[in-house]
Design a protein around this motif. Structure first.
Motif: not given
Length: 274
Positions: A5-28
């Motif tokens: 369960m702890m591993i899954d929670q860590r994974l979820e947090k890492e995946e969420l960080t990847n999803l939200l970590n966009i480089k706005c200036s480059d994307v724009s």
């Protein structure tokens, strides 16, 4: 079990960080180049875009205004006076004014009602007709002024088929079509889109009190997390269910994707031997 369960929670947090970590200036910059090149390649005189006052169309038009001279952008607002909130109309007017672009407003209630005089009644089908009326008007001006149509759909809506085929799905280019809804909001904040627009409940307003999250039954944070894991990270439904702890939501979104596949495909052609 606790360790898993702890591993899954860590994974979820890492995946969420990847999803939200966009480089706005480059994307724009990437999207601005995409819009500019699309206009040049089409030998068009600019773009036309439907503005609703929601986050997707606001972000898309802000990017267009960075990519093109303002006189090459025509914005249309196509409200239904029985449904469209006055606050959305006010927001659209402010957006156009702040960007210095032309805005034209066409109220579609009478047009819609003229169709319905001759048709059977059905809430969802009537709503889809409304989206197709808007598409027809946008393409009228596209044709009239030799402009290409900017679609405002995002990756979340496209993957789920949460759009009307040949309605808001009828476009020439989709500048934000590879960004999830949560990513569009992040980019919008980078572009200094007003917070009230970023926090609005997403809705196509095809009927009264319609909201995207209410219709789908899940918040976009959950929707995007699941879609990202399934279609970008290529995880199995079982893995996604374990990471998110919501197997029923995973099944629901998978089903929506499968049922809407036809919306993302070109019309099938019967191949004849030559």
């Amino acid at each position: 079990c606790m360790n898993l369960m702890m591993i899954d929670q860590r994974l979820e947090k890492e995946e969420l960080t990847n999803l939200l970590n966009i480089k706005c200036s480059d994307v724009s910059l990437l999207i601005q180049g995409f819009i500019s090149n699309s206009v040049t390649n089409a030998q068009a005189d600019g773009v036309v875009i439907g503005l609703s006052g929601g986050v997707d169309s606001t972000v898309a038009v802000n990017l267009a205004a960075k990519a093109l001279p303002r006189e090459k952008i025509l914005a249309l607002t196509l409200p239904d006076n029985q449904i469209t909130p006055k606050s959305d109309i006010d927001d659209v007017e402010n957006i156009a004014k702040n960007l210095g672009i032309e805005l034209r407003s066409i109220e579609i209630t009478e047009i819609h009602n003229s169709f319905l005089k001759h048709l059977e009644k059905d809430k969802i089908v009537e709503g889809n007709l409304k989206a197709r009326i808007r598409m027809s008007l946008i393409y009228y001006y596209s044709n009239l002024y030799n402009k290409i149509v900017i679609g405002t759909g995002d990756r979340s809506e496209i993957l789920l088929g949460y759009f009307t085929k040949y309605g808001d799905g009828g476009t020439d280019i989709l500048p934000i079509g590879d960004l999830y809804k949560t990513q569009v909001k992040i980019l919008g904040r980078h572009l200094k889109v007003p917070e009230r627009i970023l926090e609005k409940k997403s809705s196509p307003y095809l009927w009264a009190n319609q909201t995207a999250e209410g219709e789908i039954g899940l918040p976009y944070e959950t929707i995007d997390m699941i879609l990202y894991l399934l279609y970008d990270r290529k995880k199995t439904p079982e893995e996604v269910g374990r990471i998110t702890g919501d197997t029923s939501a995973v099944k629901k979104l998978l089903n929506m994707n499968e049922q809407s596949q036809h919306k993302r495909n070109q019309s099938a052609i019967c191949k004849i031997p030559h």
